[in-house]
Design an enzyme around this catalytic site. Structure first.
Site, short mmCIF file in Angstrom:
data_model
loop_
_atom_site.label_atom_id
_atom_site.label_comp_id
_atom_site.label_asym_id
_atom_site.label_seq_id
_atom_site.Cartn_x
_atom_site.Cartn_y
_atom_site.Cartn_z
N HIS A 86 42.01 26.24 41.69
CA HIS A 86 41.63 27.42 42.47
C HIS A 86 42.89 28.09 43.07
O HIS A 86 43.13 29.28 42.86
CB HIS A 86 40.66 26.99 43.58
CG HIS A 86 40.22 28.09 44.49
ND1 HIS A 86 38.95 28.63 44.44
CD2 HIS A 86 40.87 28.77 45.48
CE1 HIS A 86 38.84 29.58 45.36
NE2 HIS A 86 39.99 29.70 46.00
N GLU A 87 43.68 27.29 43.78
CA GLU A 87 44.88 27.85 44.42
C GLU A 87 45.90 28.29 43.37
O GLU A 87 46.63 29.27 43.58
CB GLU A 87 45.51 26.84 45.40
CG GLU A 87 44.58 26.41 46.55
CD GLU A 87 43.99 27.55 47.36
OE1 GLU A 87 44.62 28.62 47.45
OE2 GLU A 87 42.87 27.38 47.89
N HIS A 90 45.13 31.80 42.46
CA HIS A 90 45.69 32.77 43.43
C HIS A 90 47.20 32.93 43.20
O HIS A 90 47.72 34.05 43.22
CB HIS A 90 45.48 32.27 44.87
CG HIS A 90 44.08 32.39 45.37
ND1 HIS A 90 43.36 33.56 45.28
CD2 HIS A 90 43.27 31.50 45.99
CE1 HIS A 90 42.17 33.37 45.82
NE2 HIS A 90 42.07 32.13 46.26
N HIS A 93 47.97 34.94 40.16
CA HIS A 93 47.66 36.35 40.44
C HIS A 93 48.83 36.99 41.21
O HIS A 93 49.31 38.07 40.84
CB HIS A 93 46.37 36.40 41.26
CG HIS A 93 45.74 37.76 41.31
ND1 HIS A 93 44.61 38.01 42.06
CD2 HIS A 93 46.07 38.93 40.74
CE1 HIS A 93 44.28 39.28 41.92
NE2 HIS A 93 45.15 39.87 41.13
#
Ligand SMILES: [Zn+2]
Length: 295
Positions: A86-87, A90, A93
């Site tokens: 998940h991290e 980020h 991105h």
């Protein structure tokens, strides 16, 4: 001793094993994406160990001219493996946005932020279900994790958003927002969302008061829309090949250079139409059926 519904023991993954699984799962994103994930893993972009006075939870953050950094508090379990991907979503991105946009467009809006992270989560779920397709206990764990996450992200955050919309509307009409007023409405809304299948204590009405997101003003809805969009994107990437990956990377690279709706349209999800929501619910239903068959 703790015995869960889905199996005797929750799967345990050390940090080094989790990095390996993350690399294998995210390989569908192509060699460029993976090369940056390797940089993250090999060049100390992650502060992983719990420490005195360290904030709990998991975060990704950075500035325009640094690499992104991740804060974790590692525990050897499935949940932390999901937090890592998940991290990482980020961070990738941020990495692609800052390396492809000038400073003023090098960040991204809340509306698209949780899409990059939950696309990675959905890709991991696909990967793990395939990897453990002959191991029914592991499949139960993975499906349980997915279904619970969907419930918490899509269903519950929509309930929160409906509550938020209502109290803002009432405030605009001049209704004083007393605690009792909000308790009553929250209790009714909970009843509406859970129906007769859940018997709620009257104190459930107080739950709104412990959710800090209501002070951010219209923040929660994007968890639901983001996760739903991510379901479609992950499906496109896993089953759609190179073209879908390229479109997805263009979304990461776009930063805030265009409106979020346009960025997502180019990535392959039209968030002005209901199809992407229906698709997410279809995936939920398929996985719920699979889960039921395992009992
Ligand atoms: Zn996130």
């Amino acid at each position: 001793m703790y015995t869960s519904l889905v199996g005797k023991r929750s799967p345990k993954y050390r940090f080094d094993q989790s990095k390996q699984i993350a690399l294998e799962a995210l390989a569908v994103m192509g060699p460029d994406y993976i090369s940056h994930v390797k940089d993250e893993f090999d060049h100390r972009w992650i502060d992983v160990v719990e420490n005195r006075y360290k904030r709990s939870g998991g975060y990704s953050s950075g500035t325009y001219d640094t690499n992104p950094f991740i804060l974790l508090n590692w525990k050897d379990n499935l949940d932390n493996l999901y937090t890592l991907v998940h991290e990482t979503g980020h961070s990738m991105h941020s990495y692609y946005a800052t390396h492809n946009q000038p400073y003023q467009y090098g960040d991204y809006s809340i509306f698209v932020a949780e899409i990059a992270s939950t696309t990675n989560e959905n890709i991991l779920t696909d990967y793990l279900l395939e990897k453990f397709k002959d191991n029914s206990e592991m499949k139960r764990h993975i499906l349980n994790y997915y279904l619970d996450g969907f419930k918490g992200t899509v269903f519950r955050q929509t309930q929160f958003a409906e509550f938020e919309q209502y109290i803002h509307d009432q405030d605009a009409k001049g209704q004083p927002l007393t605690a009792n007023f909000m308790d009553d409405y929250y209790r009714q809304l909970n009843q509406k969302y859970y129906g007769d299948s859940v018997i709620s204590d009257p104190q459930i009405g107080l739950e709104w008061s412990q959710i800090p997101h209501f002070y951010y003003n219209f923040y929660v809805y994007q968890y639901a829309t983001g996760f739903a969009a991510a379901s479609t994107l992950a499906d496109n990437i896993v089953n759609g090949g190179q073209k879908s990956v390229e479109k997805y990377l263009n979304y990461l690279k776009a930063g805030s250079s265009e409106t979020p709706i346009n960025v997502m349209k180019k990535a392959g999800v039209d968030m002005t139409k209901p199809a992407y929501l229906e698709h997410a619910f279809q995936i939920f239903e398929t996985r719920l059926d699979e889960f039921e068959k395992l009992f």
